[in-house]
Enzyme design. Structure first.
Site, PDB file in Angstrom:
ATOM      1  N   ASP A  76     -18.911   8.617 -23.609  1.00  0.00           N
ATOM      2  CA  ASP A  76     -18.217   7.857 -22.426  1.00  0.00           C
ATOM      3  C   ASP A  76     -16.676   7.570 -22.999  1.00  0.00           C
ATOM      4  O   ASP A  76     -16.490   7.227 -24.145  1.00  0.00           O
ATOM      5  CB  ASP A  76     -18.653   6.398 -22.400  1.00  0.00           C
ATOM      6  CG  ASP A  76     -18.182   5.588 -20.985  1.00  0.00           C
ATOM      7  OD1 ASP A  76     -18.161   6.319 -20.080  1.00  0.00           O
ATOM      8  OD2 ASP A  76     -17.382   4.656 -21.380  1.00  0.00           O
ATOM      9  N   GLU A 129     -16.655  12.728 -21.707  1.00  0.00           N
ATOM     10  CA  GLU A 129     -16.544  12.397 -20.484  1.00  0.00           C
ATOM     11  C   GLU A 129     -14.884  12.031 -20.497  1.00  0.00           C
ATOM     12  O   GLU A 129     -14.328  10.869 -20.408  1.00  0.00           O
ATOM     13  CB  GLU A 129     -17.151  11.025 -20.180  1.00  0.00           C
ATOM     14  CG  GLU A 129     -16.964  10.490 -18.690  1.00  0.00           C
ATOM     15  CD  GLU A 129     -16.294   9.283 -18.465  1.00  0.00           C
ATOM     16  OE1 GLU A 129     -15.525   9.124 -17.360  1.00  0.00           O
ATOM     17  OE2 GLU A 129     -15.750   8.702 -19.542  1.00  0.00           O
TER      18      GLU A 129
HETATM   19  C1  GLC Z   1     -16.254   5.888 -18.092  1.00  0.00           C
HETATM   20  C2  GLC Z   1     -17.207   5.405 -16.930  1.00  0.00           C
HETATM   21  C3  GLC Z   1     -16.720   4.243 -16.116  1.00  0.00           C
HETATM   22  C4  GLC Z   1     -16.328   3.134 -16.686  1.00  0.00           C
HETATM   23  C5  GLC Z   1     -15.406   3.533 -18.026  1.00  0.00           C
HETATM   24  C6  GLC Z   1     -15.232   2.277 -19.117  1.00  0.00           C
HETATM   25  O1  GLC Z   1     -15.234   6.255 -17.388  1.00  0.00           O
HETATM   26  O2  GLC Z   1     -17.688   6.644 -16.317  1.00  0.00           O
HETATM   27  O3  GLC Z   1     -17.751   4.036 -15.131  1.00  0.00           O
HETATM   28  O4  GLC Z   1     -15.909   2.340 -16.006  1.00  0.00           O
HETATM   29  O5  GLC Z   1     -15.913   4.665 -18.950  1.00  0.00           O
HETATM   30  O6  GLC Z   1     -16.671   2.464 -19.632  1.00  0.00           O
END
Ligand code: GLC
Length: 645
Positions: free
Chosen positions: A283, A325
């Site tokens: 993440d 991500e």
């Molecule tokens: C990523 C997740 C999102 C979250 C962020 C903080 O972008 O996909 O949903 O708010 O991380 O953890």
């Protein structure tokens, strides 16, 4: 590169952990030694000079060795099978779905019974939205983790997760879970200890006694949630300090300049590997390194950390791929696959967020030119890495592609984005029903929330009881899915989209969610409604069977495997996006009409490489394509997946 001292050092750690280098552990030993020099170089690029660097280096190696020792026989067997396939994740036989366990079926205990539904849809990879412990009311959908090893009671137990993994393994399905690397919940044990004044754990975070350094950081750090969580620091009365909180104020940023943080998080990563995770979704990796005077995003050391994670994972659990991500600008995304000598040595998979947003651009404008302008960058993805392709996920849609791409298509970037924001928030007679997310009052930047179906016009069409508009919305939904399924990469559906779920506004009645309109597109599954996916004549049936058919087709066409085998076509029609996917046996022409009217494409567009065909067969409709005077028609929001004979 042979390094005597390093190998002596590693052999010492191996000996104290009973590693049988010449026997049962020979494959592990080979991998670790092969990666050792890289691990050392990457580690010291980050931590040279830190007082605890050497001691923690040994601890890091021990963490890898212990994880190997604890890895089950079954997973080691699976590792071997995956390695023989060589980049198993590039296959056209994999398709995924992302879902919230509680909103999908209540709890992890009920998941095994739903695997049949997923398989019937065409899904064999399951991304569980975060299931580890996270405080109710301050969870950011699970992205504020208070315990990386304990499944939250809302979802079940770690045993339930292990049972699910076993079922999935028996069904040849793949599991994806998140590691929330950038921050912990302020209720995590480390944060609690920091609050109690424990210096060791205060050093796990970025903490300052006054505003001097926070002010300097904030001068160059963009705000992520400007409406609900402005600024990047939060005052913690408990420890009398300003704490860095890039996301929400309850998400404390981990300090990766401290090697103890790296080693502790590597241990969590390898814990997930040993649960049987096939793809680990990292993440928000863009944020893991901070430096004054920068945006604190996409910094070189963030890449070094990811490369180090990869080398360590490859040694301990070679079957687990890494998904980054990084939802960042097009030019910043490619480096997450690794650059230079590290090409294809960082994240194995990354979200194609640029293409996702550009699909929405094409759908609103009926014009493919901005999307085409982005391709020269996206095509630079190295062999051996792949995308997640998607139309919707749990997050908002950002319009972060470059101004130059919009300008290249002849539009004013400001006006163009304004049009898109108005279009998707349903203004000026638009059929879309979404909402603006995280509007920045200073810059007017905004992202878009809304479900696939609502953004494609289904919510309005159903409300108006307008059959023609319902049909059009369904066509748009399938067009968007088809474009993302055939592009190359692992398609990742968002749960509910296969059955046409429109926005759910119940989040407005829940004080722990109402500040975040991303909840409008995170449905609660009503299995009676999903039952309609089997009832011909229903909206759910039309969307489900269309999606199912597309996924089945993708699995049948081996040219769709992502082997750096896509060529964009000049369709000479700005409404039509087109590309060829090929291997040494076949060429598949994929054409998508993003406009609201029928349009025409010259047959000569398909004589790529001088090859001509007697017949053109559309794999989706099962019909041959007829032409008149050198042109064939594509209906409004129609598409073809063509093979020539
Ligand atoms: C990523 C997740 C999102 C979250 C962020 C903080 O972008 O996909 O949903 O708010 O991380 O953890």
């Amino acid at each position: 590169m042979y390094n005597y001292a390093l190998h002596k050092q590693i052999n010492k750690v191996l000996a104290s952990n009973n590693i049988d280098a010449g026997g049962a552990d020979i494959d592990f030993y080979t991998r670790l030694i092969a990666n050792a020099a890289a691990i050392q170089a990457l580690y010291y690029t980050i931590y040279a000079g830190h007082t605890a660097a050497d001691e923690l280096f040994d601890e890091m190696i021990a963490t890898i060795v212990v994880a190997h020792n604890q890895r089950s026989k079954a997973l080691k067997q699976k590792d071997a099978e995956k390695q023989q396939k060589d980049y198993w994740f590039l296959s056209n036989k994999i398709a995924g779905m992302s879902l919230y366990v509680d909103r999908f079926c209540g709890s992890l205990k009920h998941m095994p019974a739903k695997l049949g539904y997923l398989k019937n849809t065409g899904i064999n990879l399951l991304h569980l939205m975060p299931v580890f412990e996270s405080p109710a009311g301050e969870s950011d959908g699970g992205y504020a983790v208070s315990n990386y090893r304990k499944v939250d009671e809302r979802f079940g137990t770690i045993e339930d997760l292990l049972v699910l993994q076993e079922h999935m393994q028996a069904e040849d399905m793949y599991l994806v879970v998140d590691i929330v690397l950038n921050h912990t919940s302020h209720k995590h044990e480390w944060a609690e200890k920091a609050k109690q004044g424990d210096k060791k754990y205060q050093d796990f975070y970025y903490m300052y006694s006054d505003r001097t350094i926070p002010d300097s950081f904030e001068r160059t750090m963009p705000e992520i949630f400007p409406e609900s969580a402005p600024g990047s620091f939060t005052w913690s009365a408990a420890c009398n300090k300003w704490v860095m909180t890039v996301f929400h104020n309850y998400q404390w940023d981990l300090n990766y300049t401290n090697p103890a943080v790296f080693v502790a998080m590597l241990d969590n990563i390898l814990f997930y590997a040993n649960i049987g995770v096939d793809i680990l979704r990292i993440d928000a990796p863009a944020f893991i390194w901070k430096a004054l005077g920068t945006t604190c995003q996409n910094l070189p050391k963030a890449h070094t950390i990811l490369q180090l994670i990869r080398q360590c994972v490859q040694a301990a659990a070679p079957g687990m791929a890494l998904l980054g991500e990084a939802i960042v600008a097009p030019k910043d995304i490619l480096p997450y696959f690794g650059t230079g000598k590290a090409a294809a040595q960082e994240c194995d998979v990354a979200y194609n967020a640029t293409q996702m947003a550009l699909q929405w651009d094409m759908l609103a404008t009926g014009d493919t030119r901005v999307m085409y302008a982005a391709q020269y960058l996206l095509l630079q993805k190295p062999y051996g890495a792949t995308w997640i392709t998607y139309t919707r996920c749990h997050d908002d849609i950002g319009l972060g592609y470059d101004d130059s791409m919009i300008a290249e298509a002849g539009y004013s970037p400001y006006e163009h984005r304004k049009f898109l924001k108005e279009y998707y928030s349903g203004q000026n007679g638009s059929p879309a029903r979404g909402a603006l997310f995280s509007v920045n009052p200073k810059s007017q930047d905004a992202r878009i929330s809304g479900s696939l179906a609502s953004l494609c016009g289904l919510e309005k069409a159903l409300g108006d009881n307008d059959d023609v508009a319902i049909k059009t919305a369904i066509k748009k939904i399938l067009l968007m899915q088809a474009h993302s399924f055939f592009l190359g990469g692992i398609p990742m559906l968002f749960y509910g989209d296969e059955a046409g779920y429109t926005n759910n506004y119940s989040y407005l009645q829940d004080a722990t969610k109402s500040y975040d309109n991303r909840w409008m597109h995170r449905p609660i599954i009503d299995w009676q409604k999903n039952g309609n996916t089997k009832v011909p004549g229903t909206v759910e049936y039309a969307i489900f069977t269309g999606t199912q058919q597309l996924l089945a087709l993708r699995k049948r066409l081996d040219a769709i495997a992502d082997l750096k085998n896509i060529t964009w076509l000049h369709t000479h029609n700005k409404c039509v996006a087109g590309f060829i996917r090929y291997n040494n046996k076949s060429q598949i022409f994929c054409l998508f009409n993003f406009s609201s009217s029928e349009t025409f494409v010259a047959v000569s567009v398909l004589s790529y490489g001088g090859k001509t065909y007697n017949t053109l067969y559309d794999n989706f409709s099962g019909k041959y394509i007829t032409e008149s005077t050198g042109y064939f028609a594509i209906e409004a929001y129609g598409f073809y997946i063509i093979e020539g004979h």
